[in-house]
Motif scaffolding. Structure first.
Motif, PDB file in Angstrom:
ATOM      1  N   ALA A  25      -6.306  -1.789   0.774  1.00 22.12           N
ATOM      2  CA  ALA A  25      -5.923  -1.763   2.186  1.00 22.12           C
ATOM      3  C   ALA A  25      -6.787  -0.818   3.017  1.00 22.12           C
ATOM      4  O   ALA A  25      -7.178  -1.157   4.136  1.00 22.12           O
ATOM      5  CB  ALA A  25      -4.445  -1.377   2.314  1.00 22.12           C
ATOM      6  N   ILE A  26      -7.085   0.375   2.497  1.00 19.03           N
ATOM      7  CA  ILE A  26      -7.770   1.380   3.321  1.00 19.03           C
ATOM      8  C   ILE A  26      -9.106   1.826   2.739  1.00 19.03           C
ATOM      9  O   ILE A  26      -9.805   2.650   3.347  1.00 19.03           O
ATOM     10  CB  ILE A  26      -6.887   2.616   3.569  1.00 19.03           C
ATOM     11  CG1 ILE A  26      -6.669   3.393   2.274  1.00 19.03           C
ATOM     12  CG2 ILE A  26      -5.561   2.203   4.190  1.00 19.03           C
ATOM     13  CD1 ILE A  26      -5.971   4.728   2.481  1.00 19.03           C
ATOM     14  N   GLY A  27      -9.462   1.328   1.571  1.00 16.76           N
ATOM     15  CA  GLY A  27     -10.719   1.717   0.961  1.00 16.76           C
ATOM     16  C   GLY A  27     -10.523   2.722  -0.169  1.00 16.76           C
ATOM     17  O   GLY A  27      -9.555   3.484  -0.186  1.00 16.76           O
ATOM     18  N   GLU A  28     -11.457   2.699  -1.106  1.00 15.47           N
ATOM     19  CA  GLU A  28     -11.337   3.547  -2.300  1.00 15.47           C
ATOM     20  C   GLU A  28     -11.486   5.032  -1.967  1.00 15.47           C
ATOM     21  O   GLU A  28     -10.713   5.868  -2.449  1.00 15.47           O
ATOM     22  CB  GLU A  28     -12.388   3.119  -3.322  1.00 15.47           C
ATOM     23  CG  GLU A  28     -12.193   1.692  -3.813  1.00 15.47           C
ATOM     24  CD  GLU A  28     -13.355   1.196  -4.639  1.00 15.47           C
ATOM     25  OE1 GLU A  28     -13.905   1.988  -5.422  1.00 15.47           O
ATOM     26  OE2 GLU A  28     -13.734   0.011  -4.489  1.00 15.47           O
ATOM     27  N   ILE A  41      -6.452  10.859  -0.228  1.00 17.38           N
ATOM     28  CA  ILE A  41      -4.987  10.959  -0.152  1.00 17.38           C
ATOM     29  C   ILE A  41      -4.435  11.456  -1.490  1.00 17.38           C
ATOM     30  O   ILE A  41      -3.539  12.315  -1.532  1.00 17.38           O
ATOM     31  CB  ILE A  41      -4.377   9.589   0.221  1.00 17.38           C
ATOM     32  CG1 ILE A  41      -4.709   9.257   1.672  1.00 17.38           C
ATOM     33  CG2 ILE A  41      -2.857   9.589  -0.001  1.00 17.38           C
ATOM     34  CD1 ILE A  41      -4.291   7.862   2.093  1.00 17.38           C
ATOM     35  N   LEU A  47      -3.284   0.502  -2.180  1.00 20.29           N
ATOM     36  CA  LEU A  47      -3.854   1.436  -1.208  1.00 20.29           C
ATOM     37  C   LEU A  47      -5.381   1.334  -1.123  1.00 20.29           C
ATOM     38  O   LEU A  47      -5.938   1.251  -0.010  1.00 20.29           O
ATOM     39  CB  LEU A  47      -3.414   2.864  -1.556  1.00 20.29           C
ATOM     40  CG  LEU A  47      -3.459   3.894  -0.415  1.00 20.29           C
ATOM     41  CD1 LEU A  47      -2.523   3.484   0.719  1.00 20.29           C
ATOM     42  CD2 LEU A  47      -3.063   5.274  -0.946  1.00 20.29           C
ATOM     43  N   ARG A  63      -7.822  -6.912  -6.004  1.00 19.74           N
ATOM     44  CA  ARG A  63      -8.332  -7.599  -4.809  1.00 19.74           C
ATOM     45  C   ARG A  63      -8.410  -9.109  -5.053  1.00 19.74           C
ATOM     46  O   ARG A  63      -8.045  -9.904  -4.189  1.00 19.74           O
ATOM     47  CB  ARG A  63      -9.711  -7.044  -4.437  1.00 19.74           C
ATOM     48  CG  ARG A  63     -10.260  -7.644  -3.140  1.00 19.74           C
ATOM     49  CD  ARG A  63     -11.584  -7.029  -2.766  1.00 19.74           C
ATOM     50  NE  ARG A  63     -11.446  -5.676  -2.236  1.00 19.74           N
ATOM     51  CZ  ARG A  63     -11.977  -4.593  -2.776  1.00 19.74           C
ATOM     52  NH1 ARG A  63     -12.688  -4.681  -3.901  1.00 19.74           N
ATOM     53  NH2 ARG A  63     -11.811  -3.403  -2.233  1.00 19.74           N
ATOM     54  N   PRO A 101       0.807  -1.220   0.000  1.00 20.54           N
ATOM     55  CA  PRO A 101       0.000   0.000   0.000  1.00 20.54           C
ATOM     56  C   PRO A 101       0.843   1.274   0.000  1.00 20.54           C
ATOM     57  O   PRO A 101       1.645   1.513   0.898  1.00 20.54           O
ATOM     58  CB  PRO A 101      -0.811  -0.119   1.302  1.00 20.54           C
ATOM     59  CG  PRO A 101      -0.879  -1.576   1.562  1.00 20.54           C
ATOM     60  CD  PRO A 101       0.432  -2.138   1.084  1.00 20.54           C
ATOM     61  N   ARG A 115     -11.032   6.742   0.901  1.00 22.29           N
ATOM     62  CA  ARG A 115      -9.892   7.288   1.642  1.00 22.29           C
ATOM     63  C   ARG A 115      -8.680   7.456   0.732  1.00 22.29           C
ATOM     64  O   ARG A 115      -7.943   8.447   0.828  1.00 22.29           O
ATOM     65  CB  ARG A 115      -9.546   6.369   2.817  1.00 22.29           C
ATOM     66  CG  ARG A 115     -10.522   6.423   3.963  1.00 22.29           C
ATOM     67  CD  ARG A 115     -10.065   5.517   5.097  1.00 22.29           C
ATOM     68  NE  ARG A 115     -10.976   5.541   6.220  1.00 22.29           N
ATOM     69  CZ  ARG A 115     -10.850   4.808   7.306  1.00 22.29           C
ATOM     70  NH1 ARG A 115      -9.815   3.956   7.398  1.00 22.29           N
ATOM     71  NH2 ARG A 115     -11.715   4.881   8.294  1.00 22.29           N
ATOM     72  N   SER A 116      -8.489   6.493  -0.146  1.00 14.18           N
ATOM     73  CA  SER A 116      -7.365   6.563  -1.083  1.00 14.18           C
ATOM     74  C   SER A 116      -7.493   7.783  -1.996  1.00 14.18           C
ATOM     75  O   SER A 116      -6.507   8.474  -2.279  1.00 14.18           O
ATOM     76  CB  SER A 116      -7.298   5.293  -1.928  1.00 14.18           C
ATOM     77  OG  SER A 116      -7.068   4.163  -1.123  1.00 14.18           O
ATOM     78  N   ARG A 118      -2.243  -5.918  -2.165  1.00 14.86           N
ATOM     79  CA  ARG A 118      -2.694  -4.946  -1.168  1.00 14.86           C
ATOM     80  C   ARG A 118      -2.295  -3.542  -1.603  1.00 14.86           C
ATOM     81  O   ARG A 118      -1.396  -2.911  -1.054  1.00 14.86           O
ATOM     82  CB  ARG A 118      -2.099  -5.279   0.201  1.00 14.86           C
ATOM     83  CG  ARG A 118      -2.817  -6.446   0.882  1.00 14.86           C
ATOM     84  CD  ARG A 118      -2.307  -6.670   2.284  1.00 14.86           C
ATOM     85  NE  ARG A 118      -2.401  -5.495   3.142  1.00 14.86           N
ATOM     86  CZ  ARG A 118      -3.521  -5.056   3.710  1.00 14.86           C
ATOM     87  NH1 ARG A 118      -4.660  -5.696   3.500  1.00 14.86           N
ATOM     88  NH2 ARG A 118      -3.508  -4.002   4.485  1.00 14.86           N
TER      89      ARG A 118
END
Length: 287
Positions: free
Chosen positions: A204-207, A213, A201, A194, A139, A209-210, A199
């Motif tokens: 790992a943390i969701g679309e 970022i 980003l 997936r 990630p 949130r990515s 893994r």
């Protein structure tokens, strides 16, 4: 005669697949960025090293794309079934061989460049190989590595003509915007990634949130983008053009929350406009 025609069709399809492995558009774009770095750094009488650096970049990107397709062949069967290996135009072993030829060409050209440029080329060639095998499924790190590679094209061009310090800021701006685009691309490919257990980003943390970022990375680049004008590196043409590029890329980040595929295409237009801004901003000062 029928067999000959079939064989001829097979050869043409293989040749077409080999070209597609390279992603010619990406190769040309990367070469242009290297040439832009050399131009901004003041190529002057160093046109030959600048041209060699641009050609080296094109071959290295072609090799990296081919090796990436080799390792991603199972994922591409889901996300990109029309790529050369999934559709059978090029065998996996053939892709490896093609990649090796292009890597050899990049190394041979790089040997003619100054020591720092040669060192950058060496690091980048290793990074291209390790991206898919080591970092792509980690990630954020895979995105960061690709961002470095794009930003370093400017540095490579500057180093080829002996003035890498003149393009450090441009490299950083390119790296930040590339990070945003790469995260959007991972969101676009999240289903296949997936299923293959990568893994990235978004996995790992969701679309969503990515994408935030990615937007944050681009905002930093946009805020910093006037610096080359304020420092006197570029003229007013840069400021006008980069403002348009910033607007296009910011809209692409907004669009990515609803349609990451369309956002990817729009983001490429923004990065092209940014490259034009670099050239125009420098050219104005040389007139």
């Amino acid at each position: 005669m029928y067999c000959a025609a079939v064989d001829g069709d097979d050869v043409r399809e293989t040749a077409r697949g080999a070209v597609e492995l390279a992603r010619p558009g990406n190769c040309v774009a990367a070469a242009v960025l290297t040439a832009t770095g050399a131009f901004v750094a003041g190529a002057g009488d160093a046109l030959v090293p600048a041209a060699i650096a641009a050609a080296t970049t094109a071959f290295a990107v072609a090799a990296g794309n081919a090796i990436n397709d080799y390792f991603d062949r199972e994922i591409d069967a889901i996300n990109q079934p029309d790529r050369p290996i999934p559709r059978g135009a090029v065998s996996p072993r053939g892709a490896l061989g093609i990649s090796g030829v292009w890597f050899a060409a990049a190394v041979a050209l790089a040997l003619a460049l100054p020591a720092l440029a040669l060192a950058i080329a060496g690091v980048n060639l290793v990074a291209l190989v390790t991206y898919t095998t080591v970092f792509k499924g980690t990630p954020g790190l895979g995105n960061a590595l690709v961002s470095y590679l794009v930003g370093s094209t400017f540095l490579f061009g500057g180093a080829a003509v002996g003035r890498p310090e003149a393009v450090v800021v441009l490299g950083l701006l390119a790296a930040l915007s590339t990070f945003a685009r790469e995260v959007i691309k991972d969101v676009e490919d999240v289903v296949g990634d997936r299923e293959e257990g990568l893994r990235t980003l978004p996995v790992a943390i969701g679309e969503r949130r990515s994408l935030w970022i990615a937007t944050g990375s681009l905002v930093v680049a946009v805020v910093a983008s006037p610096f080359p004008y304020l420092s006197g590196t570029f003229g007013g043409a840069y400021l006008a053009l980069v403002a348009v590029a910033d607007a296009v890329m910011l809209y692409a980040c907004y669009e990515a929350f609803a349609d990451p595929t369309a956002a990817q295409r729009r983001f490429k237009y923004g990065t092209f406009l940014a490259a034009v801004a670099f050239v125009a901003g420098r050219a104005v000062l040389l007139v």
